[in-house]
Design an enzyme around this catalytic site. Structure first.
Site, mmCIF file in Angstrom:
data_model
loop_
_atom_site.group_PDB
_atom_site.id
_atom_site.type_symbol
_atom_site.label_atom_id
_atom_site.label_comp_id
_atom_site.label_asym_id
_atom_site.label_seq_id
_atom_site.Cartn_x
_atom_site.Cartn_y
_atom_site.Cartn_z
ATOM 1 N N GLU A 1 39.492 32.451 51.599
ATOM 2 C CA GLU A 1 40.916 32.713 51.869
ATOM 3 C C GLU A 1 41.653 31.518 52.462
ATOM 4 O O GLU A 1 42.808 31.264 52.126
ATOM 5 C CB GLU A 1 41.061 33.920 52.810
ATOM 6 N N GLU B 1 33.867 40.918 51.393
ATOM 7 C CA GLU B 1 34.224 41.847 52.478
ATOM 8 C C GLU B 1 33.751 43.268 52.157
ATOM 9 O O GLU B 1 33.277 43.983 53.033
ATOM 10 C CB GLU B 1 35.739 41.830 52.713
HETATM 11 N N1 COA Z 1 42.837 36.852 41.357
HETATM 12 C C1 COA Z 1 43.473 36.764 40.174
HETATM 13 N N2 COA Z 1 43.003 36.069 39.125
HETATM 14 C C2 COA Z 1 41.838 35.427 39.305
HETATM 15 C C3 COA Z 1 41.139 35.456 40.518
HETATM 16 C C4 COA Z 1 41.685 36.208 41.576
HETATM 17 N N3 COA Z 1 41.057 36.309 42.753
HETATM 18 N N4 COA Z 1 40.035 34.707 40.396
HETATM 19 C C5 COA Z 1 40.041 34.229 39.151
HETATM 20 N N5 COA Z 1 41.126 34.669 38.490
HETATM 21 C C6 COA Z 1 41.471 34.405 37.080
HETATM 22 C C7 COA Z 1 41.811 32.945 36.846
HETATM 23 O O1 COA Z 1 43.175 32.698 37.078
HETATM 24 C C8 COA Z 1 41.446 32.781 35.389
HETATM 25 O O2 COA Z 1 42.481 33.353 34.643
HETATM 26 P P1 COA Z 1 42.919 32.715 33.247
HETATM 27 O O3 COA Z 1 41.720 32.780 32.378
HETATM 28 O O4 COA Z 1 44.064 33.542 32.820
HETATM 29 O O5 COA Z 1 43.320 31.315 33.572
HETATM 30 C C9 COA Z 1 40.230 33.682 35.223
HETATM 31 O O6 COA Z 1 40.300 34.607 36.311
HETATM 32 C C10 COA Z 1 38.898 32.946 35.283
HETATM 33 O O7 COA Z 1 38.886 32.153 36.456
HETATM 34 P P2 COA Z 1 38.233 30.699 36.505
HETATM 35 O O8 COA Z 1 38.500 30.151 37.837
HETATM 36 O O9 COA Z 1 38.647 29.906 35.326
HETATM 37 O O10 COA Z 1 36.684 31.075 36.330
HETATM 38 P P3 COA Z 1 35.415 30.364 36.957
HETATM 39 O O11 COA Z 1 34.272 31.086 36.404
HETATM 40 O O12 COA Z 1 35.505 28.902 36.800
HETATM 41 O O13 COA Z 1 35.503 30.603 38.545
HETATM 42 C C11 COA Z 1 35.825 31.905 40.523
HETATM 43 C C12 COA Z 1 35.404 31.879 39.046
HETATM 44 C C13 COA Z 1 35.740 33.332 40.982
HETATM 45 C C14 COA Z 1 34.897 31.025 41.361
HETATM 46 C C15 COA Z 1 37.237 31.336 40.691
HETATM 47 O O14 COA Z 1 38.082 31.960 39.753
HETATM 48 C C16 COA Z 1 37.822 31.540 42.045
HETATM 49 O O15 COA Z 1 37.556 30.775 42.942
HETATM 50 N N6 COA Z 1 38.650 32.582 42.213
HETATM 51 C C17 COA Z 1 39.357 32.832 43.425
HETATM 52 C C18 COA Z 1 38.468 33.435 44.438
HETATM 53 C C19 COA Z 1 39.196 33.685 45.733
HETATM 54 O O16 COA Z 1 39.777 32.814 46.302
HETATM 55 N N7 COA Z 1 39.157 34.925 46.179
HETATM 56 C C20 COA Z 1 39.762 35.307 47.392
HETATM 57 C C21 COA Z 1 41.111 35.779 47.139
HETATM 58 S S1 COA Z 1 41.847 36.132 48.685
#
Ligand code: COA
Length: 702
Positions: A126, A106
């Site tokens: 989301e 965004e």
């Molecule tokens: N908010 C808070 N914490 C987050 C986060 C977020 N949006 N995205 C990732 N994290 C944290 C995870 O909980 C993890 O924490 P930990 O190591 O304490 O367990 C760490 O960041 C790494 O995330 P992980 O998912 O293991 O890494 P990845 O490289 O496999 O994947 C992403 C990265 C970004 C693809 C994945 O974390 C993800 O899909 N995040 C959410 C994205 C999302 O939905 N954003 C919109 C929010 S409205």
């Protein structure tokens, strides 16, 4: 150079470079939005600055809003900081790499231009967290790429790769990963000369004729009301894309805010947030801190080219890992490889992969008929028929041929790992890698630790699972491990309810209404009724008090094994997978009830649901009590990814908390009195019910 918390700002060659530095994933945590706004204000007031670059450090641009902050107060919203970018008098160029998701995208959409590294993945996920974007994302994306593409991207929540994002118009330019920063600065310098600035706040750039537009939304609404019937977020997302085609930008953004607030604290959103973190928690293996990172598995062998073995081989090939399939006879091997080819051909026909991808994947798979041919692989997964002696024979051979340090894994769904480990001289390298059918599709890989398995073996198997795109969760070794063991009581109670007068179609209807994509009996017809038959025979032989399940046993003995035999719990027409209720099943039920003098009665929907799920909750508590899972949330992850448990209910244990442990315990006690020992309440359930704690937080006693 100034620094506001996790945002750095520096001026380079007349370009204000705003860098997000908020490890691990650059989520929009406290201070990030404020930092971006502060940097923009500084740069806009600084005559030396002609334009901006917004970039992230580490592996990602920005992973979106900080999910931990939902449900709480956010001093500055994404809407506000994105609006500040869009309102900047000097152009802002987003420089994207890794993930640019949710609020991250965004912010990028509010920039005037988007340059991206080849490794970028963008998306608005989301909806998968039960909410909608609220930083202007639905309005800007729809205006930028048109309603059709925007609708698909937003409602699916999927990650879009660089080349597709460029084609759709989300990106303006793709550069090599290493050149991103320099290329973005150059882009920003060129952009400084261009006026007026482009805006994604005006008209939809790729509009559709009114009738096509109406048809698009109508079809999507219809499909969502069916596919996502339990979820609010996808329909709200649709309404927002529709709003972007009919409302002013400001009205659309106001609607985004309203719908977001409606969703933020729903049960659905809370459960989906829980599921997100439960999945990440499952990856954490106690006892591995300070150990070297596990080596990836670069080559694998599968012993047994049956349906399961073939599916696992496909999972490796799909992830680009070389895999050999071993079967004893050339004929069996050919059959197995043909099944794999046929499965890929169906995917090509459906358009989910291209012919070139199919060829590439098939080239990764090699058939062999001799154990000597697999000795050099990093890992071997045994996937032969579920019979103890056969498995032991296989493991003795693997011990002879596999190179030192190779992972010796079994895909057994129930047999104790130690039984197989004992057939080798290296039990420390033996573990379970239990995939769920179809193995190339289902996301769960239950990693099973035997009593002699080294923790490094577990860590490496978990890494392998992750590299295969699976969600790994660890279980201790016992009959059925954690996933199937916790599910078996549910299936048992369902079979016993049949004896008492319930019907498969009734139970299926209730479970589908609860949120499962398919009823358990329809699923059983797909996987084959014979799969659990052997296990029941084994248990009956081992335990004289074992409660036999006469109805499914009789069905298998009658040759009703499910879809593959044209009949199981339902009847199927030739070449058609639609289940039709079948009177033969009613007859079998009546016969069994008659023979064993079981009274017939009617069941309420609630009783069916509770009897099925409470039985599993009680067993899951026993599993934890015995230390056969690290944490309750791991069991939830297994149910979500292995059994299609409705995600918006968080998982078995999370759902149980929503019912309340005292109520569950009271019911379990009643059924204990009525049905006997299989309902004996678990001590952990009793403890949690008495203490007012939550099942989802339960861990084994220390
Ligand atoms: N908010 C808070 N914490 C987050 C986060 C977020 N949006 N995205 C990732 N994290 C944290 C995870 O909980 C993890 O924490 P930990 O190591 O304490 O367990 C760490 O960041 C790494 O995330 P992980 O998912 O293991 O890494 P990845 O490289 O496999 O994947 C992403 C990265 C970004 C693809 C994945 O974390 C993800 O899909 N995040 C959410 C994205 C999302 O939905 N954003 C919109 C929010 S409205």
């Amino acid at each position: 150079m100034s620094e506001v918390q996790s945002v750095k700002y520096a001026v380079e060659d007349g370009v204000g470079v705003i860098t997000i530095d908020n490890p691990p994933v650059n989520a929009l945590g406290p201070g990030v939005r404020e930092g971006i706004m502060q940097a923009l204000a500084n740069g806009n007031a600084d005559p030396a600055v002609r334009s901006f670059v917004l970039i992230g450090t580490g592996r990602n641009f920005m992973a979106g809003a900080d999910i931990r902050q939902f449900g709480g107060a956010r001093p500055v919203s994404t809407r506000t900081s994105a609006a500040a970018i869009a309102a900047s008098a000097k152009p802002v160029v987003a420089a994207l790499h890794g993930y640019a998701l949710g609020g991250g995208l965004e912010h990028a959409l509010a920039c005037h231009y988007r340059v991206a590294a080849r490794n970028v993945r963008v998306g608005l996920p989301e909806v998968s967290l039960g909410i909608v974007p609220a930083g202007g994302g639905t309005q800007r994306l729809t205006r930028l790429i048109g309603p059709k593409a925007a609708l698909e991207v937003i409602v699916s929540g999927r990650h879009v790769e660089a080349s597709e994002a460029l084609r759709l118009g989300i990106l303006d330019e793709i550069v090599e990963d290493a050149d991103l920063r320099a290329a973005a600065v150059q882009y920003a310098l060129r952009a400084a000369e261009v006026r007026p600035l482009p805006s994604a706040q005006g008209d939809v750039l790729k509009p559709l004729p009114a009738d096509e537009l109406a048809a698009l939304f109508e079809a999507a609404r219809k499909s969502l009301s069916r596919k996502s019937r339990h979820l609010k977020a996808p329909l709200h997302a649709l309404a927002l894309v529709e709003a972007a085609t009919s409302m002013s930008f400001d009205d659309g953004v106001a609607l985004e805010q309203k719908l977001f607030e409606e969703l933020e604290n729903t049960d659905e959103a809370k459960a989906l947030r829980y599921a997100f973190f439960a999945e990440r928690e499952a990856a954490k293996i106690p006892g591995t801190s300070g150990l070297a990172q596990p080596e990836p598995v670069r080559s694998a062998a599968i012993v047994g080219g049956g349906t399961m073995g073939g599916g696992i081989a496909m999972a490796f090939a799909d992830s680009g890992i070389e895999v050999k399939v071993l079967d004893m006879s050339q004929e069996a091997l050919e059959r197995g490889l043909k099944r794999i080819r046929d499965n890929y051909a169906v995917s090509v026909k459906r358009g989910s992969i291209t012919q070139a991808q199919m060829d590439e994947r098939l080239a990764k798979i090699r058939g062999v008929t001799d154990y000597a041919g697999i000795g050099d692989c990093d890992a071997v997964i045994e996937a032969v028929f579920e019979r103890v002696e056969l498995k032991q024979e296989v493991f003795a051979k693997l011990d002879e041929v596999m190179k030192p340090g190779a992972l010796l894994l079994t895909n057994s769904s129930a047999i104790d790992i130690d039984v197989m480990a004992k057939a080798t001289r290296r039990p420390e390298d033996v573990a379970g890698a239990h995939f769920f059918a179809p193995a190339n599709v289902m996301k769960l890989c239950e990693v099973v630790r035997g009593s002699a398995t080294r923790i490094q073996t577990i860590a490496r198997t978990m890494k392998m699972a992750r590299d295969l795109g699976k969600v790994g969760a660890v279980a201790g070794s016992c009959d059925g491990f954690a996933a199937n063991r916790s599910r078996t009581p549910m299936m048992t109670e369902m079979m016993l309810m049949l004896e008492e007068g319930a019907l498969p179609e009734q139970i299926d209807r209730i479970m589908v209404a609860f949120g499962y994509p398919m009823g358990p009996f329809a699923v059983n017809d797909m996987s084959g009724l014979d799969v659990s038959y052997e296990g029941r025979k084994r248990r009956a032989a081992a335990d004289p008090e074992y409660r036999k399940l006469h109805i499914p046993d009789r069905m298998v003995e009658m040759g009703r094994r499910g879809q593959k035999t044209g009949a199981g719990w339902y009847r199927y027409a030739e070449g058609d997978r639609t289940p039709h209720p079948d009177d033969v099943v009613k007859q079998v039920i009546a016969e069994v009830a008659n023979e064993f003098g079981i009274a017939q009665r009617t069941f309420s929907d609630d009783e069916i649901l509770q009897r099925a799920l409470f039985a599993s909750v009680n067993e899951a508590c026993r599993i934890l009590e015995e230390g056969k899972a690290y944490r309750a949330s791991d069991i939830d992850v297994m149910w979500l990814y292995g059994f299609g448990f409705p995600r918006h209910r968080g998982g078995l244990m999370y759902w149980a908390d929503s019912v309340g442990t005292p109520a569950i315990l009271a019911q379990v006690r009643q059924w204990h009195e009525r049905y006997g020992k299989r309902w004996k309440p678990s001590a952990l359930l009793e403890r949690i019910a008495a203490s007012g704690g939550r099942l989802r937080d339960a861990v084994p006693p220390q």
